[in-house]
Design an enzyme around this catalytic site. Structure first.
Site, PDB file in Angstrom:
ATOM      1  N   PHE A  74       0.817  -1.214   0.000  1.00  0.00           N
ATOM      2  CA  PHE A  74       0.000   0.000   0.000  1.00  0.00           C
ATOM      3  C   PHE A  74       0.854   1.268   0.000  1.00  0.00           C
ATOM      4  O   PHE A  74       0.461   2.284  -0.595  1.00  0.00           O
ATOM      5  CB  PHE A  74      -0.952  -0.024   1.194  1.00  0.00           C
ATOM      6  CG  PHE A  74      -2.167  -0.853   0.972  1.00  0.00           C
ATOM      7  CD1 PHE A  74      -3.265  -0.351   0.287  1.00  0.00           C
ATOM      8  CD2 PHE A  74      -2.215  -2.171   1.402  1.00  0.00           C
ATOM      9  CE1 PHE A  74      -4.382  -1.114   0.061  1.00  0.00           C
ATOM     10  CE2 PHE A  74      -3.325  -2.949   1.184  1.00  0.00           C
ATOM     11  CZ  PHE A  74      -4.421  -2.421   0.502  1.00  0.00           C
ATOM     12  N   HIS A  75       2.006   1.256   0.650  1.00  0.00           N
ATOM     13  CA  HIS A  75       2.911   2.400   0.549  1.00  0.00           C
ATOM     14  C   HIS A  75       3.375   2.595  -0.889  1.00  0.00           C
ATOM     15  O   HIS A  75       3.449   3.731  -1.384  1.00  0.00           O
ATOM     16  CB  HIS A  75       4.118   2.203   1.477  1.00  0.00           C
ATOM     17  CG  HIS A  75       3.864   2.595   2.900  1.00  0.00           C
ATOM     18  ND1 HIS A  75       3.212   1.783   3.787  1.00  0.00           N
ATOM     19  CD2 HIS A  75       4.180   3.727   3.585  1.00  0.00           C
ATOM     20  CE1 HIS A  75       3.135   2.383   4.970  1.00  0.00           C
ATOM     21  NE2 HIS A  75       3.715   3.561   4.875  1.00  0.00           N
ATOM     22  N   GLU A  76       3.680   1.515  -1.559  1.00  0.00           N
ATOM     23  CA  GLU A  76       4.122   1.609  -2.956  1.00  0.00           C
ATOM     24  C   GLU A  76       2.999   2.122  -3.852  1.00  0.00           C
ATOM     25  O   GLU A  76       3.232   2.948  -4.743  1.00  0.00           O
ATOM     26  CB  GLU A  76       4.608   0.237  -3.426  1.00  0.00           C
ATOM     27  CG  GLU A  76       5.150   0.225  -4.850  1.00  0.00           C
ATOM     28  CD  GLU A  76       6.438   1.002  -4.988  1.00  0.00           C
ATOM     29  OE1 GLU A  76       6.738   1.444  -6.123  1.00  0.00           O
ATOM     30  OE2 GLU A  76       7.144   1.194  -3.972  1.00  0.00           O
TER      31      GLU A  76
END
Length: 539
Positions: free
Chosen positions: A464-466
């Protein structure tokens, strides 16, 4: 005087005159020897080399308060410092003069106490004590003075940086700081954001059908998988098809991730409630701590409240606050506007010039890259702390106050984290609770080892950060993914340091160094240069 009269009537006034400390302490700390025929002065004087015990000296120090202390550091004749053995013997031989001298007032009595309490023969070292900055004593006392020093140093250093930046670059904040024509042109992303509630409504429809037992359980699970996947792929495709502003894409992806997390929690919780309902129908016991009512009802009102509430974990009811403090909300809104402006100013005035004047950290001079990273670390830290304060403290508390949401533990004291694992457990409580509830414990219940469950939780977080960074930038170099997965060995390292150096802050220093000096500034430089290279290839 009452004590002196009593002592005089018993024939001991000469000893009192020679040892006036008896006036003020019923249990005199000075150990007097038995008087010989020669008189009481020698007896009292001979007792001084015997060191007084600690309790007696502490008592005399308390009795001799501010008046005694001023007498101690005043002229020698006023403090009784000029009295010698001859004078003591003379006073012992003349009881009446001693009585008159002792009756001159309480101040003279305190002077006499000081005369014996601060003699060279009195011990200066009585107990075992640690230095204030020793490892066993440093956290047992106040450090307010050092805190004030840090504030002064921060003001001085940052004041110089502000002046230097203005002299070098001038005022960089343009008229289109808040709104610009490019941001208004991202209408496809705005429409996508407005249509995201379709997916929670679809999940609600599926749950209604499941409540009335119109659909079998495998079909319900498949429909929820399709709905949650579509809620994430839909904004990704819109952003990739539109060459929009990076900030607009990041905002849309954050909303999409929140919708996905809430949809998963909604489906997973209702699935578990159905399982518990079937257990109740079979007569199995259910713990009272679950606070569930049977038969449960799928309420549209509950779904709407959950989608706007400052939480990612669905449940049938939440703790509620009694009222809305309007004045408090107004103050928080003013703070939110001010700190948002501070974030924008720091980005425009400090971070952008540093990044634009830098080279790719993996392709240029190593020393130059280190200098850029260190120079970027300070404003990046300020932006990160302000963003944390704006979102987790101001915005979530404002939302909770307006919705009467009672549980406002949106973060803990993550700044005191001694390990990286503690930091991830404390700094973002809504996501942490979601991970524990829907990833970690389900893995453990299915027989997955604890270490593997932790790696799976970090893997989900890394994905999700990516997505939130790579999709808006149209760059898939996996820098954010690698940065999050790099936390796994850091967890092992800081846990080892914490176990080896118990009750130390070594892990806390490692955490601050990685996040503020190395991690975030490095990722920022990497994504910026990759983004500039992509735009150069397009143009």
């Amino acid at each position: 005087m009452a004590v002196m009269d009593t002592l005089e009537s018993t024939g001991t006034v000469q000893t009192v005159a020679a040892c006036p400390s008896v006036d003020t302490d019923p249990s005199p700390p000075l150990r007097r020897r038995r008087r010989d025929a020669g008189g009481g002065a020698a007896s009292c004087a001979g007792s001084e080399p015997n060191a007084p015990d600690a309790d007696g000296m502490a008592k005399e120090s308390r009795d001799g308060d501010s008046g005694a202390k001023s007498a101690c550091y005043d002229d020698g004749d006023r403090a009784g410092g000029v009295d010698g053995p001859a004078e003591s013997a003379n006073s012992a031989s003349n009881g009446k003069d001693s009585d008159d001298k002792a009756g001159k007032g309480e101040g003279r009595g305190r002077d006499s106490v000081v005369k014996f309490a601060y003699r060279p023969s009195a011990p200066a070292h009585r107990t075992v004590k640690e230095s204030p900055l020793s490892s066993d004593n440093i956290f047992k006392q106040s450090h307010a003075g050092l805190f004030n020093l840090c504030i002064v140093v921060l003001v001085a250093v940052n004041g110089r940086l502000i002046i230097e930046n203005l002299m070098k670059y001038g005022w960089l904040i343009k008229s289109g700081f808040w709104f610009s024509s490019t941001s208004l042109g991202d209408w496809p992303l705005l429409m996508c954001c407005l249509t995201l509630p379709i997916f929670p409504l679809s999940a609600f429809t599926v749950e209604k059908l499941a409540q009335h037992k119109y659909l079998p359980e495998p079909v319900i699970v498949c429909l929820h998988i399709i709905i949650t996947t579509a809620s994430l792929l839909y904004p990704v495709l819109v952003i990739l098809r539109c060459d929009s502003a990076v900030l607009s894409g990041v905002t849309l992806m954050l909303f999409a991730c929140i919708v996905w997390l809430k949809s998963v929690s909604y489906a997973h919780t209702n699935y578990d409630i159905r399982s518990l309902a079937k257990s109740v129908e079979k007569g199995d016991a259910v713990p009272n701590s679950l606070n569930l009512e049977y038969p449960y009802d799928i309420s549209f009102k509950n779904l709407v409240y959950f989608m706007v509430a400052p939480t990612l974990c669905y449940q049938l009811s939440y703790p509620r606050s009694p009222c809305v403090r309007k004045a408090w909300v107004a103050r928080q809104v003013v703070k939110l506007v001010i700190f948002t402006g501070v974030i924008g100013i720091i980005i425009e005035q400090y971070i952008n010039p540093i990044v634009q004047n830098s080279q790719h950290p993996l392709k240029g001079n190593l020393l130059y890259a280190i200098e850029r990273v260190l120079k970027l670390s300070v404003p990046n830290l300020y932006v990160w702390l302000c963003m944390f304060y704006c979102f987790f403290h101001l915005w979530l508390n404002i939302l909770a106050e307006l919705l009467h949401f009672g549980d406002r533990e949106f973060y803990k004291d993550w700044w005191n984290a001694k390990t990286v694992e503690e930091y991830w457990r404390m700094w973002n409580m809504p996501v942490h609770k979601w991970m524990v509830r829907h990833i970690y414990f389900p893995c453990l219940r299915n027989g997955i080892p604890k270490g593997v469950a932790v790696v799976i939780a970090f893997l989900v977080s890394a994905v999700f950060h990516e997505l939130c960074i790579a999709v808006p930038c149209h760059i898939f170099k996996f820098w954010a993914f690698i940065g999050i997965m790099f936390q796994v060995p850091l967890v092992l390292i800081t846990n080892y340091l914490q176990n080896k150096y118990n009750n130390s802050m070594v892990g806390n220093m490692v955490f601050w160094f990685i996040f503020c000096i190395l991690g975030q500034p490095m990722c920022l430089l990497l994504y910026y240069h990759d983004l500039m290279n992509r735009k150069g290839q397009i143009n």
